[in-house]
Design an enzyme around this catalytic site. Structure first.
Site, mmCIF file in Angstrom:
data_model
loop_
_atom_site.group_PDB
_atom_site.id
_atom_site.type_symbol
_atom_site.label_atom_id
_atom_site.label_comp_id
_atom_site.label_asym_id
_atom_site.label_seq_id
_atom_site.Cartn_x
_atom_site.Cartn_y
_atom_site.Cartn_z
ATOM 1 C CE LYS A 14 67.809 39.899 39.390
ATOM 2 N NZ LYS A 14 68.716 40.286 38.290
ATOM 3 N NE ARG A 89 67.948 33.906 36.587
ATOM 4 C CZ ARG A 89 68.585 34.660 37.480
ATOM 5 N NH1 ARG A 89 68.128 34.832 38.679
ATOM 6 N NH2 ARG A 89 69.706 35.252 37.121
ATOM 7 N NE ARG A 128 78.375 41.510 40.225
ATOM 8 C CZ ARG A 128 77.156 40.989 40.142
ATOM 9 N NH1 ARG A 128 76.194 41.422 40.922
ATOM 10 N NH2 ARG A 128 76.898 40.050 39.266
ATOM 11 N NE ARG A 134 77.530 36.727 40.481
ATOM 12 C CZ ARG A 134 76.254 37.027 40.361
ATOM 13 N NH1 ARG A 134 75.657 37.794 41.259
ATOM 14 N NH2 ARG A 134 75.561 36.582 39.342
ATOM 15 N NE ARG A 145 75.105 36.441 34.939
ATOM 16 C CZ ARG A 145 75.833 37.371 35.563
ATOM 17 N NH1 ARG A 145 77.097 37.565 35.226
ATOM 18 N NH2 ARG A 145 75.303 38.087 36.528
HETATM 19 P P1 AP5 Z 1 73.243 44.009 41.450
HETATM 20 O O1 AP5 Z 1 72.418 44.717 42.460
HETATM 21 O O2 AP5 Z 1 74.156 42.950 41.897
HETATM 22 O O3 AP5 Z 1 72.321 43.499 40.256
HETATM 23 P P2 AP5 Z 1 71.497 42.152 40.116
HETATM 24 O O4 AP5 Z 1 70.315 42.474 39.316
HETATM 25 O O5 AP5 Z 1 71.298 41.540 41.460
HETATM 26 O O6 AP5 Z 1 72.531 41.335 39.236
HETATM 27 P P3 AP5 Z 1 73.019 39.826 39.322
HETATM 28 O O7 AP5 Z 1 74.316 39.723 38.607
HETATM 29 O O8 AP5 Z 1 72.983 39.333 40.734
HETATM 30 O O9 AP5 Z 1 71.932 39.154 38.502
HETATM 31 P P4 AP5 Z 1 71.768 37.730 38.023
HETATM 32 O O10 AP5 Z 1 70.307 37.676 37.846
HETATM 33 O O11 AP5 Z 1 72.573 37.380 36.856
HETATM 34 O O12 AP5 Z 1 72.398 36.836 39.194
HETATM 35 P P5 AP5 Z 1 71.801 35.781 40.187
HETATM 36 O O13 AP5 Z 1 72.675 35.739 41.343
HETATM 37 O O14 AP5 Z 1 70.355 35.966 40.373
HETATM 38 O O15 AP5 Z 1 74.068 45.133 40.674
HETATM 39 C C1 AP5 Z 1 75.041 44.783 39.697
HETATM 40 C C2 AP5 Z 1 76.220 45.782 39.788
HETATM 41 O O16 AP5 Z 1 75.754 47.081 39.436
HETATM 42 C C3 AP5 Z 1 76.780 45.907 41.196
HETATM 43 O O17 AP5 Z 1 78.160 46.039 41.110
HETATM 44 C C4 AP5 Z 1 76.117 47.176 41.740
HETATM 45 O O18 AP5 Z 1 76.925 47.823 42.686
HETATM 46 C C5 AP5 Z 1 75.959 48.009 40.485
HETATM 47 N N1 AP5 Z 1 74.775 48.880 40.529
HETATM 48 C C6 AP5 Z 1 73.550 48.609 41.069
HETATM 49 N N2 AP5 Z 1 72.713 49.651 40.904
HETATM 50 C C7 AP5 Z 1 73.406 50.600 40.229
HETATM 51 C C8 AP5 Z 1 73.070 51.916 39.760
HETATM 52 N N3 AP5 Z 1 71.864 52.443 39.954
HETATM 53 N N4 AP5 Z 1 74.000 52.600 39.080
HETATM 54 C C9 AP5 Z 1 75.258 52.074 38.893
HETATM 55 N N5 AP5 Z 1 75.644 50.847 39.316
HETATM 56 C C10 AP5 Z 1 74.718 50.116 39.982
HETATM 57 O O19 AP5 Z 1 71.959 34.412 39.343
HETATM 58 C C11 AP5 Z 1 73.225 33.841 39.078
HETATM 59 C C12 AP5 Z 1 73.057 32.480 38.448
HETATM 60 O O20 AP5 Z 1 72.406 31.583 39.365
HETATM 61 C C13 AP5 Z 1 72.169 32.412 37.191
HETATM 62 O O21 AP5 Z 1 72.899 32.701 36.030
HETATM 63 C C14 AP5 Z 1 71.667 30.965 37.231
HETATM 64 O O22 AP5 Z 1 72.656 30.083 36.783
HETATM 65 C C15 AP5 Z 1 71.471 30.738 38.710
HETATM 66 N N6 AP5 Z 1 70.132 31.083 39.151
HETATM 67 C C16 AP5 Z 1 69.788 32.045 40.061
HETATM 68 N N7 AP5 Z 1 68.469 32.089 40.245
HETATM 69 C C17 AP5 Z 1 67.949 31.131 39.434
HETATM 70 C C18 AP5 Z 1 66.613 30.694 39.159
HETATM 71 N N8 AP5 Z 1 65.555 31.271 39.767
HETATM 72 N N9 AP5 Z 1 66.439 29.700 38.260
HETATM 73 C C19 AP5 Z 1 67.487 29.120 37.663
HETATM 74 N N10 AP5 Z 1 68.760 29.486 37.859
HETATM 75 C C20 AP5 Z 1 69.001 30.485 38.743
HETATM 76 MG MG MG Z 2 71.809 39.658 42.337
#
Ligand code: AP5
Ligand code: MG
Length: 191
Positions: A14, A89, A128, A134, A145
């Site tokens: 994402k 979410r 990552r 992180r 997660r």
């Molecule tokens: P990346 O692009 O970072 O993937 P992502 O989907 O953004 O993954 P996240 O880890 O950010 O998702 P998340 O939903 O757990 O985290 P968030 O910050 O939202 O890619 C991941 C890796 O893969 C990278 O190293 C990238 O380089 C690699 N990659 C990408 N594309 C690739 C490809 N095609 N091939 C190979 N490699 C590739 O949430 C974190 C925490 O915050 C949650 O757990 C929760 O506690 C809280 N939170 C956030 N939003 C909310 C909400 N709306 N409600 C409640 N709690 C929330």
């Molecule tokens: Mg992300």
């Protein structure tokens, strides 16, 4: 105005794809994960409250994230559109977002759901975690997660499917190919 939700499990790409979409379509990036991490880093009361959930892979309470999103939308009245990354979410968050956007007569136009199998998600996040700093990129929290995603977040896809806004994109392969697939979905929706 064009409002997009980029949907998918942790590690589905994402954040990575958001960057490309922003530069091509000029949308404003709204990542609740990034916003929460900034609050955490600044040790604000909100950040300290959020930390308890984030570090364990649990969702931060709906009212906290909905409040954040509401301020972000209000603070950017001239935006061409938003790309929501990692939000909504829960179904409650999706309903709240519809309400916030309906006040502005600019609903969600499209929801792109990235499809990536679990073993690939784990592989990417462990990789990552070696340098991201992180604290939630470790095996135990990654598993949590993904579990939380299935339990609380996957029903959001159904919510948008009923509104006929959901499209799926294969999220495995080169970042450019995935971006091209997302771009055509956006262009089709804009046309
Ligand atoms: P990346 O692009 O970072 O993937 P992502 O989907 O953004 O993954 P996240 O880890 O950010 O998702 P998340 O939903 O757990 O985290 P968030 O910050 O939202 O890619 C991941 C890796 O893969 C990278 O190293 C990238 O380089 C690699 N990659 C990408 N594309 C690739 C490809 N095609 N091939 C190979 N490699 C590739 O949430 C974190 C925490 O915050 C949650 O757990 C929760 O506690 C809280 N939170 C956030 N939003 C909310 C909400 N709306 N409600 C409640 N709690 C929330
Ligand atoms: Mg992300």
């Amino acid at each position: 105005m064009f409002n997009l939700v980029l949907f998918g499990p942790p590690g589905s790409g994402k954040g990575t794809q958001s960057e490309n979409i922003i530069s091509k379509f000029g949308l404003l990036h709204v990542s609740t994960g990034d916003l929460l991490r900034a609050e955490k880093k600044a040790e604000t009361p909100l950040g300290l409250e959020a930390k308890r959930f984030m570090d364990n892979g649990e969702l931060v309470p709906d009212e906290v994230v909905i409040g954040m999103i509401s301020s972000k939308i209000d603070a950017n009245p001239d935006a061409k559109g938003f790309i929501f990354d990692g939000f909504p979410r829960t179904v409650a968050q999706a309903e709240a977002l519809d309400k916030l956007l309906s006040f502005k007569n600019n609903p969600i136009n499209l929801v792109v759901s990235l499809q990536v199998k679990e073993e690939e998600l784990i592989k990417r996040l462990l990789e990552r975690g070696k340098e991201s700093g992180r604290v939630d990129d470790n095996e135990e929290v990654i598993t949590k997660r993904i579990k939380v995603y299935h339990r609380e977040t996957s029903p959001v896809a159904e919510f948008y499917k009923e509104q006929e806004k959901l499209v799926t994109v294969e999220g495995i392969g080169s970042i450019t190919d995935i971006f091209d697939a997302i771009s055509s979905k956006i262009e089709f929706s804009l046309a």
